[in-house]
Design a protein around this motif. Structure first.
Motif, short mmCIF file in Angstrom:
data_model
loop_
_atom_site.label_atom_id
_atom_site.label_comp_id
_atom_site.label_asym_id
_atom_site.label_seq_id
_atom_site.Cartn_x
_atom_site.Cartn_y
_atom_site.Cartn_z
N SER A 229 0.81 -1.22 0.00
CA SER A 229 0.00 0.00 0.00
C SER A 229 0.84 1.27 0.00
N SER A 230 2.10 1.18 0.45
CA SER A 230 2.98 2.34 0.44
C SER A 230 3.53 2.56 -0.96
N THR A 231 3.74 3.83 -1.31
CA THR A 231 4.34 4.10 -2.62
C THR A 231 5.84 3.83 -2.60
N GLY A 232 6.45 3.75 -1.41
CA GLY A 232 7.86 3.39 -1.30
C GLY A 232 8.79 4.42 -1.92
N ASP A 233 10.07 4.05 -2.05
CA ASP A 233 11.02 4.90 -2.77
C ASP A 233 11.30 4.26 -4.13
N VAL A 234 12.10 4.93 -4.95
CA VAL A 234 12.33 4.47 -6.32
C VAL A 234 12.89 3.05 -6.33
N PHE A 235 13.88 2.79 -5.47
CA PHE A 235 14.50 1.47 -5.43
C PHE A 235 13.49 0.39 -5.06
#
Length: 341
Positions: free
Chosen positions: A190-196
């Motif tokens: 559900s989190s958009t997270g970071d690019v990696f």
């Protein structure tokens, strides 16, 4: 009425196929025939899905999958299930074998992402400490460049570890699905997270998709659906759990966004409602009517159809454990409404 309604109604009347007694638990198959409801689930219809986080089969009736409505199509298990008790095995045989309900495990990337963020924070502290210690051993003041270089090195170690975490998780998931007898996997993020980390998740979806497609197992994504924009061809169902849910128009907007993705199909789309708080009891704010709207969200969402007329996949509900004391009445009514539209 149509046969679809007739059979759906039958599914709502049939009770579970287990008898649950105080410990020690004995789970017995019922004598009656569930063939009709099982066969119905193999036909085209709006499916119903739930997440279930309380599967213990420990003598408390709310911990059994088989107490859920017979007409339910899919259960997504939340939790770790490397091994099963005898009662859980019997419970699983009942819902899968006799009722034809699909049971999936979860690949919980939200949990992994939380661990990843903690590891990055620790890497930053460790890198700074190492830079300071090195500078002190050389009899000089630590520079910002020293710190940045050391932190970068430690963070890279974390990313190197998590770059392969998807392979480990997929191997483990396939092993559990095969050994305990499940129907597939739901990828939860559900989190958009970071690019990696976004790339870690997307890689997992594509790798799992290719394998599950070959094995004819079910693959679901639930969470932030931006992750599936280039992977729709691998997924049986997609469930957005991060959008707002005060207006029915938000569901329409979400459906439009999903359908703009490459290889997206309307029947993949499952609308979503949470029963974890009381918001499902109140009407949507944007339903226009000449009289006061009294319908709770679960009814309106069950009956909702896209403005362009496509047939969606159905509906998924979270927090059904809260509906147990009411004999899953909201879930039962939701399934009924789904099959009336």
């Amino acid at each position: 009425m149509k046969n679809i309604i007739k059979i759906a109604g039958l599914g709502l009347l049939i009770v579970g196929c287990t008898e649950i007694e105080p410990l020690p638990v004995v789970v017995n198959s019922a004598d009656r025939n569930l063939t009709e409801i099982k066969n119905y689930k193999s036909t085209e219809h709006y499916i119903s899905a739930v997440w279930f986080s309380n599967w213990k089969a420990d003598g408390n009736m709310n911990s059994y999958l088989s107490t859920l409505p017979d007409s339910l199509d899919m259960i997504i298990l939340k939790g770790e299930y490397d091994t099963l008790s005898d009662a859980q095995k019997a419970d699983l045989r009942c819902v899968r074998g006799e009722k034809g309900t699909k049971v999936l495990m979860t690949a919980d990337f939200d949990k992994i992402y939380e661990q990843y963020v903690v590891a990055l924070d620790e890497a930053e502290r460790k890198g700074e400490s190492m830079a300071e210690a090195k500078a002190a051993s050389e009899g000089r003041e630590v520079s910002m460049g020293d710190i940045e270089a050391a932190v970068k090195t430690e963070r890279q170690k974390v990313m190197d570890h998590y770059s392969t975490i998807g392979n480990t998780l997929l191997d483990r998931s396939e092993k559990i699905i095969s050994e305990i007898g499940l129907d597939g996997l739901s990828i939860s993020m559900s989190s958009t997270g970071d690019v990696f980390f976004r790339e870690v998740v997307k890689r997992f979806i594509d790798t799992a998709g290719a394998k599950f497609h070959t094995a004819k197992r079910i693959l679901v994504f639930d969470g932030y659906i931006g992750y599936v924009s280039n992977s729709c061809q691998w997924l049986d169902y997609v469930i957005s759990t991060t959008h707002g849910n005060d207006r029915l128009s938000e569901v329409q907007d979400l459906f439009n966004s999903f359908m703009s993705m490459e290889n997206a199909r309307a029947e993949q789309f499952l609308s979503y409602l949470s029963l974890e708080n009381d918001s499902w009891k109140v009407p949507y704010k944007d339903i226009l009517s000449s009289v006061a709207v009294m319908d709770a969200k679960y009814k309106s969402l069950s009956l909702w159809k896209p403005l362009t007329g496509e047939r969606t996949g159905g509906m998924a509900l979270r927090g059904v454990e809260n509906d147990y004391e009411n004999k899953y009445s909201v879930l039962r009514q939701t399934i009924q409404y789904l099959n009336l539209k």
